[in-house]
Design an enzyme around this catalytic site. Structure first.
Site, short mmCIF file in Angstrom:
data_model
loop_
_atom_site.label_atom_id
_atom_site.label_comp_id
_atom_site.label_asym_id
_atom_site.label_seq_id
_atom_site.Cartn_x
_atom_site.Cartn_y
_atom_site.Cartn_z
N HIS A 235 0.83 -1.22 0.00
CA HIS A 235 0.00 0.00 0.00
C HIS A 235 0.86 1.25 0.00
O HIS A 235 1.88 1.32 0.66
CB HIS A 235 -1.05 -0.01 1.12
CG HIS A 235 -0.53 0.00 2.53
ND1 HIS A 235 -0.22 1.16 3.19
CD2 HIS A 235 -0.28 -1.00 3.40
CE1 HIS A 235 0.18 0.87 4.42
NE2 HIS A 235 0.17 -0.44 4.57
N ASP A 247 6.12 0.90 6.65
CA ASP A 247 4.70 0.57 6.48
C ASP A 247 4.06 1.60 5.57
O ASP A 247 3.63 2.65 6.04
CB ASP A 247 4.02 0.55 7.86
CG ASP A 247 2.57 0.14 7.76
OD1 ASP A 247 2.15 -0.38 6.71
OD2 ASP A 247 1.84 0.34 8.75
N GLU A 281 -5.29 2.05 2.65
CA GLU A 281 -5.19 0.80 3.42
C GLU A 281 -5.33 1.06 4.90
O GLU A 281 -5.98 0.31 5.62
CB GLU A 281 -3.84 0.11 3.14
CG GLU A 281 -3.74 -1.30 3.72
CD GLU A 281 -3.31 -1.37 5.18
OE1 GLU A 281 -3.48 -2.44 5.80
OE2 GLU A 281 -2.82 -0.36 5.72
N GLU A 282 -4.69 2.12 5.37
CA GLU A 282 -4.67 2.37 6.82
C GLU A 282 -6.07 2.68 7.37
O GLU A 282 -6.29 2.61 8.56
CB GLU A 282 -3.71 3.52 7.16
CG GLU A 282 -2.25 3.24 6.80
CD GLU A 282 -1.60 2.13 7.62
OE1 GLU A 282 -2.31 1.48 8.42
OE2 GLU A 282 -0.39 1.92 7.47
N HIS A 379 3.49 2.72 12.74
CA HIS A 379 2.58 3.85 12.97
C HIS A 379 3.15 4.86 13.96
O HIS A 379 2.42 5.37 14.82
CB HIS A 379 1.20 3.36 13.47
CG HIS A 379 0.45 2.60 12.43
ND1 HIS A 379 -0.84 2.18 12.59
CD2 HIS A 379 0.82 2.18 11.19
CE1 HIS A 379 -1.24 1.53 11.49
NE2 HIS A 379 -0.23 1.51 10.64
ZN LIG Z 1 0.61 -1.44 6.37
#
Ligand SMILES: [Zn+2]
Length: 416
Positions: A235, A247, A281-282, A379
């Site tokens: 993503h 991420d 996505e998140e 995150h």
């Molecule tokens: Zn991710």
């Protein structure tokens, strides 16, 4: 002992060894035939590994990601940064001379964090590091002081807190221990129970109407079955802190690298190798959900869906979801990665964005890597390029490319 040994031995035989398979109904095929077919890819697999790990493409996915992450930064759904990231990738994939580079529209949530501030007022003055959860609401502009905490532990940095408070305007806030901090090995600390804790909290988060975004797509079109798809993905959006390098910058960029490596070697698999860089996505796989709705009418043509979204640290193998028959084939494909000693296959592929397909029976795969440090950065402001390692990304790209290319080029689709 002999008896036990015999059972052990039998259990490790592929369950249909010797039996004929007729997956496309045209001709019977034994697992031995499939093994031979896969063994025929050993020189191509070696060429992919050489190019990705030792050759000209060495460190390329890392270097591409470094420029991207440093230039664009974090890419929250609905943000200008995410728009910039999509534009950047659209151009980059075209410049890389990939095929059918295009954007597919998606409506995504648009939430902005705003100012965040928390301080403990009693039993002593202590500023608290907080990071609002996505979709949090704002406090009143002047902030508020917690009234009667209903459940409280002593505040120690971000560990071990659950203070549920309600102010006179009806705002409810919940200060949680950082889940990632706990996963890093921090213990919950109950503190002196009964101590009165008063917290001042101010948050300026805002939710706006949904905004326009895009899934970013590029392909190497299949030579024989262009309508059949092997999908590799990560993503492109990220959380709004750090750089989203881990991420899911790493996953997105090894997926791009898979197509680049195949193209650089002058290979064109029988089926289409499709890269999808998901948006939203998140926020719960918003881009992937809309992609699924748009393309599910062609579900029978999706051979395998792959996503890397758990870091691109030292790869350990491949996690796979599918029938036993398909798993045995993928297990055999993994033997092609013996030159870098990454041949293991694990249960159950993981990926928010590929779940929609796997639930409907499409085989799925995700990269399995050493995630022992993943939640140190996940995150958080710590998710920057310093987390990434070029050698590890080279190996991840090699695994990702060998698996996706061979599945895309085999005589038949994976059974389901
Ligand atoms: Zn991710």
């Amino acid at each position: 002992m002999k008896y036990l040994f015999l059972i052990f031995f039998i259990n490790f035989l592929p369950q249909y060894a010797g039996k004929s398979l007729s997956r496309d109904g045209n001709y019977p095929k034994t697992f031995e035939d499939i093994k031979k077919e896969i063994a025929g890819y050993s020189s191509i697999a070696k060429a992919i590994i050489d190019l990705a790990v030792h050759g000209k493409a060495q460190n390329r996915s890392y270097e591409r990601l470094a420029v991207f992450a440093d230039t664009i930064g974090p890419r929250l759904s609905g943000s200008k940064n995410l728009d910039a990231a999509i534009k950047y990738m659209f151009s980059a994939l075209q410049e890389d001379r990939l095929e059918n580079v295009h954007l597919e529209p998606v409506k995504v949530p648009h939430w902005e964090r705003g100012e965040e501030f928390a301080v403990m007022l009693e039993p002593r003055n202590h500023s608290i590091a907080i990071l609002g959860l996505g979709s949090s609401i704002a406090t009143p502009p002047e902030g508020f002081v917690s009234a009667e905490p209903q459940q409280i532990s002593f505040l120690t940095l971000l560990i071990s807190i659950c203070a549920l408070t309600e102010d006179s305007t009806g705002c409810i806030s919940c200060l949680l221990a950082s889940g990632d901090r706990v996963k890093m090995g921090g213990d919950d600390y109950p503190g002196p129970l009964g101590t009165k804790v008063v917290v001042y909290l101010k948050m300026g988060a805002k939710t706006y109407p949904d905004s326009s975004s895009f899934n970013t797509v590029a392909e190497i079109v299949g030579s024989k079955y262009p309508e059949q798809i092997v999908l590799v993905s990560g993503h492109l959006d990220s959380w709004d802190v750090g750089q989203g390098a881990m991420d899911d910058g790493g996953g997105a960029f090894i997926s791009w690298e898979a197509l680049s490596l195949v193209k650089d070697l002058g290979l064109r698999p029988k089926r289409t190798l499709r890269l999808v860089l998901w948006t939203g996505e998140e926020q719960g796989g918003i881009g992937a959900e809309q992609y699924y709705q748009l393309h599910k009418k062609n579900i029978s043509n999706f051979d395998v869906v792959m996503e890397s979204d758990e870091g691109t640290f030292r790869p350990m193998g491949l996690a796979f979801t599918g029938t036993d028959e398909a798993r045995d084939i993928v297990k055999e494909i993994m033997t092609l990665l013996l030159p870098i000693n990454i041949t293991d296959i694990y249960d159950t592929a993981d990926g928010t964005d590929i779940d929609y397909w796997m639930r409907d029976g499409v085989p799925g795969a995700s990269l399995r890597d050493d995630i022992s440090k993943y939640f140190w950065f996940h995150h958080s402001h710590g998710d920057t390029m310093t987390v990434q390692d070029p050698n590890q990304m080279n190996l991840c790209a090699a695994v990702w490319t060998v698996v996706s290319y061979v599945i895309a080029d085999m005589k038949e689709m994976l059974p389901r």
